[in-house]
Design an enzyme around this catalytic site. Structure first.
Site, PDB file in Angstrom:
ATOM      1  N   ASP A 107       0.815  -1.215   0.000  1.00  0.00           N
ATOM      2  CA  ASP A 107       0.000   0.000   0.000  1.00  0.00           C
ATOM      3  C   ASP A 107       0.850   1.267   0.000  1.00  0.00           C
ATOM      4  O   ASP A 107       1.394   1.652   1.030  1.00  0.00           O
ATOM      5  CB  ASP A 107      -0.906  -0.031   1.238  1.00  0.00           C
ATOM      6  CG  ASP A 107      -1.845   1.155   1.308  1.00  0.00           C
ATOM      7  OD1 ASP A 107      -2.041   1.829   0.275  1.00  0.00           O
ATOM      8  OD2 ASP A 107      -2.384   1.412   2.393  1.00  0.00           O
ATOM      9  N   SER A 151     -13.555   0.427   6.559  1.00  0.00           N
ATOM     10  CA  SER A 151     -14.491  -0.638   6.918  1.00  0.00           C
ATOM     11  C   SER A 151     -14.102  -1.328   8.212  1.00  0.00           C
ATOM     12  O   SER A 151     -14.535  -2.452   8.466  1.00  0.00           O
ATOM     13  CB  SER A 151     -14.573  -1.664   5.785  1.00  0.00           C
ATOM     14  OG  SER A 151     -13.304  -2.153   5.470  1.00  0.00           O
ATOM     15  N   TYR A 272       2.128  11.581   1.399  1.00  0.00           N
ATOM     16  CA  TYR A 272       1.621  10.737   0.333  1.00  0.00           C
ATOM     17  C   TYR A 272       2.573  10.874  -0.854  1.00  0.00           C
ATOM     18  O   TYR A 272       3.379  11.813  -0.928  1.00  0.00           O
ATOM     19  CB  TYR A 272       0.224  11.191  -0.099  1.00  0.00           C
ATOM     20  CG  TYR A 272      -0.818  11.126   0.977  1.00  0.00           C
ATOM     21  CD1 TYR A 272      -1.343   9.904   1.382  1.00  0.00           C
ATOM     22  CD2 TYR A 272      -1.284  12.285   1.584  1.00  0.00           C
ATOM     23  CE1 TYR A 272      -2.307   9.839   2.373  1.00  0.00           C
ATOM     24  CE2 TYR A 272      -2.247  12.238   2.580  1.00  0.00           C
ATOM     25  CZ  TYR A 272      -2.756  11.012   2.966  1.00  0.00           C
ATOM     26  OH  TYR A 272      -3.703  10.951   3.949  1.00  0.00           O
ATOM     27  N   ASP A 300      -1.769   5.690  -5.277  1.00  0.00           N
ATOM     28  CA  ASP A 300      -2.071   4.744  -4.198  1.00  0.00           C
ATOM     29  C   ASP A 300      -2.359   3.341  -4.719  1.00  0.00           C
ATOM     30  O   ASP A 300      -3.437   3.062  -5.232  1.00  0.00           O
ATOM     31  CB  ASP A 300      -3.274   5.281  -3.417  1.00  0.00           C
ATOM     32  CG  ASP A 300      -3.620   4.440  -2.193  1.00  0.00           C
ATOM     33  OD1 ASP A 300      -2.933   3.444  -1.939  1.00  0.00           O
ATOM     34  OD2 ASP A 300      -4.578   4.806  -1.496  1.00  0.00           O
ATOM     35  N   THR A 303      -5.606   1.498  -3.285  1.00  0.00           N
ATOM     36  CA  THR A 303      -6.974   1.891  -3.626  1.00  0.00           C
ATOM     37  C   THR A 303      -7.328   1.268  -4.972  1.00  0.00           C
ATOM     38  O   THR A 303      -6.539   1.324  -5.910  1.00  0.00           O
ATOM     39  CB  THR A 303      -7.108   3.426  -3.688  1.00  0.00           C
ATOM     40  OG1 THR A 303      -7.010   3.950  -2.361  1.00  0.00           O
ATOM     41  CG2 THR A 303      -8.444   3.848  -4.276  1.00  0.00           C
ATOM     42  N   THR A 304      -8.511   0.688  -5.079  1.00  0.00           N
ATOM     43  CA  THR A 304      -8.887  -0.041  -6.280  1.00  0.00           C
ATOM     44  C   THR A 304      -9.194   0.865  -7.461  1.00  0.00           C
ATOM     45  O   THR A 304      -8.722   0.629  -8.574  1.00  0.00           O
ATOM     46  CB  THR A 304     -10.127  -0.915  -5.999  1.00  0.00           C
ATOM     47  OG1 THR A 304      -9.880  -1.727  -4.860  1.00  0.00           O
ATOM     48  CG2 THR A 304     -10.435  -1.806  -7.185  1.00  0.00           C
TER      49      THR A 304
END
Length: 473
Positions: A107, A151, A272, A300, A303-304
């Site tokens: 990640d 989540s 970032y 990133d 992230t999808t």
């Protein structure tokens, strides 16, 4: 951050996407290794399940970014696994003495390393968890750790131990041993998260593994690079597929063509992996974008899809005839006719990079629907986080390079070799941990490293690796 079967497991895989690792001091390795990525087949879902999945993708991105804030040189590679039809990409590392292997989400959008503990029974069972008692080199730092994702949450304590990754070793890497997570937060075989952003984002405040290696001059070149595979458009794809590779200390010239276009991180803001979007076209028409920090994007791998500010996302879909804003769980997303071939190009100050129509088409609205939902979605803007989150929807289309010095991100065109890996089914890559263990085969879930010869030879090799690391300290 996202995953397997249906919403619950997919949500869990999504959660996994968002965190990182830390590292104090280091040993060295001169090995040149590869880490393969694996991927999982997209489960069939009805319309409501697809909507719930999309909502959790968007919510996870919002939560993730609102919550964060002279030795011998070498090169290494870690082959990755593509999980959930491009939903996430994970690789392997090894921890402890003797070393045990673990699968972790790679990640670049976070900076902490954490691994589920053997004490995490109710919510982490079945993922091959880390048992500190089995490592003779583990040190408990007696510090609490907590991190929140879109989540769920993960809590535990901080410790130090030997960590091996892509041919490199750090003898006292700081990481979190997680003893509790939200229900279904981890999905087998993933056991944790490996953060590849900068130390300033780390909840643990520890220096990430990659940054410790780069800052100490252990890499031949001060960079790491990703090649990600595509299986989203392959109806025959399995649950886990070859995912590409992460290289450390070099860029694999067989995986890209031409030159790597590097653009510095704006204003030296090394947190970032930021880039400024300078232009974007949709169906050949330019999208009006604000200047400066209002168009900063975090690159990133965790992230999808691609998230952006509402006005810009609306302007993108305004160029696609028949598009409509989503409602309910589809809030922030837009639908459009599935037979429309959408072409998007993005520039970060250099060449324009194309996103394939297959990657832009996230999912259909239902089994019998002729409407599709796009992979670009809107999230609220904030002065604390980047306006754009550029995830795997874009990164599958380029060879991406993250450079330590000067702090910058580079992109290059994928080679024919790399493109040929898309949709090419294969076995899940074995853990590739580096020079000191280059000839070892690692069992999938937290199994000790094994080799064709005796276990005694393995122990001797591990001891020698540790001694070599200390010599170089």
């Amino acid at each position: 951050m996202m995953h397997p079967s249906l919403p619950v497991s997919l949500i869990a895989l999504l959660s996994i996407f968002s965190d990182v690792l830390g590292a104090p001091q280091f040993g060295t390795s001169s090995a040149r290794q590869s880490m393969s990525l694996t991927r999982r087949m997209q489960p069939s879902r009805n319309a409501s399940e697809s909507a719930e999945y999309a909502k959790n993708l968007r919510d996870a991105t919002i939560a993730k970014y609102s919550a964060q804030r002279n030795q011998k040189r070498g090169t290494g590679e870690n082959l990755m696994v593509n999980q959930g039809l491009d939903a996430s990409f994970y690789g392997s590392l090894a921890v402890g003495t003797p070393p045990y292997s673990f699968d972790v989400i790679l990640d670049t959008g976070s900076s902490d390393l954490w691994i589920a503990s053997s004490m995490c029974q109710s919510t982490c069972a079945g993922t091959g968890n880390f048992d500190p008692a089995k490592s003779s080199t583990f040190k408990n730092l007696n510090k609490n750790f907590n991190v929140a994702y879109g989540s769920g949450e993960a809590t535990g304590t901080l410790g130090q131990d030997v960590v091996h990754m892509a041919g490199f070793t750090i003898t006292d890497q700081e990481f979190a041993v997680v003893t509790s997570t939200s229900l279904n937060f981890l999905v087998n075989p993933v056991t944790g998260i490996f953060g590849l952003a900068w130390q300033s984002l780390a909840s643990s405040t520890a220096m990430p593994f990659w940054q410790a290696l780069a800052s100490s001059g252990q890499w031949t070149q001060p960079l790491m690079a990703f090649q990600l595979t595509r299986f989203l458009n392959d109806s025959q794809a399995g649950g886990l597929e070859p995912g590409g590779s992460l290289t450390m200390g070099y860029a694999n010239e067989s995986l890209y063509t031409g030159t790597i276009d590097f653009q510095d991180i704006p204003d030296g803001q090394a947190s970032y992996w930021l880039q400024q979007i300078t232009s974007m076209t949709v169906q050949g028409k330019s999208i009006s974008l604000p200047t400066g920090s209002a168009s900063y994007a975090a690159i990133d791998t965790g992230t999808t899809l691609v998230a952006g500010p509402p006005d810009s996302i609306a302007a993108i879909y305004a160029q696609i005839p028949g598009s409509q804003p989503g409602t309910g769980n589809w809030k922030g997303f837009y639908s459009y006719p599935c037979d429309t071939v959408v072409t998007v190009k993005i520039s970060f100050g250099g060449p324009s990079w194309s996103i394939t129509p297959d990657d832009f088409a996230f999912t259909s609205a239902g089994p019998t629907s002729d409407e599709c939902y796009g992979a670009f979605y809107a999230i609220p803007t904030s002065t604390e986080t980047p306006s754009w989150i550029i995830g795997d929807t874009f990164l599958k289309n380029v060879y991406s390079v993250f450079r330590y010095n000067p702090p910058s991100v580079g992109f290059a065109a994928l080679s024919e070799v790399a493109l040929a890996m898309n949709g090419k089914a294969g076995g899940i890559p074995s853990a590739t941990l580096g020079a000191n263990s280059a000839m070892f085969t690692v069992e999938p879930s937290a199994a000790p490293l094994t080799r064709s010869f005796s276990a005694v030879a393995l122990v001797i090799s591990a001891v020698l690796a540790t001694l070599i690391s200390f010599i170089h300290l």
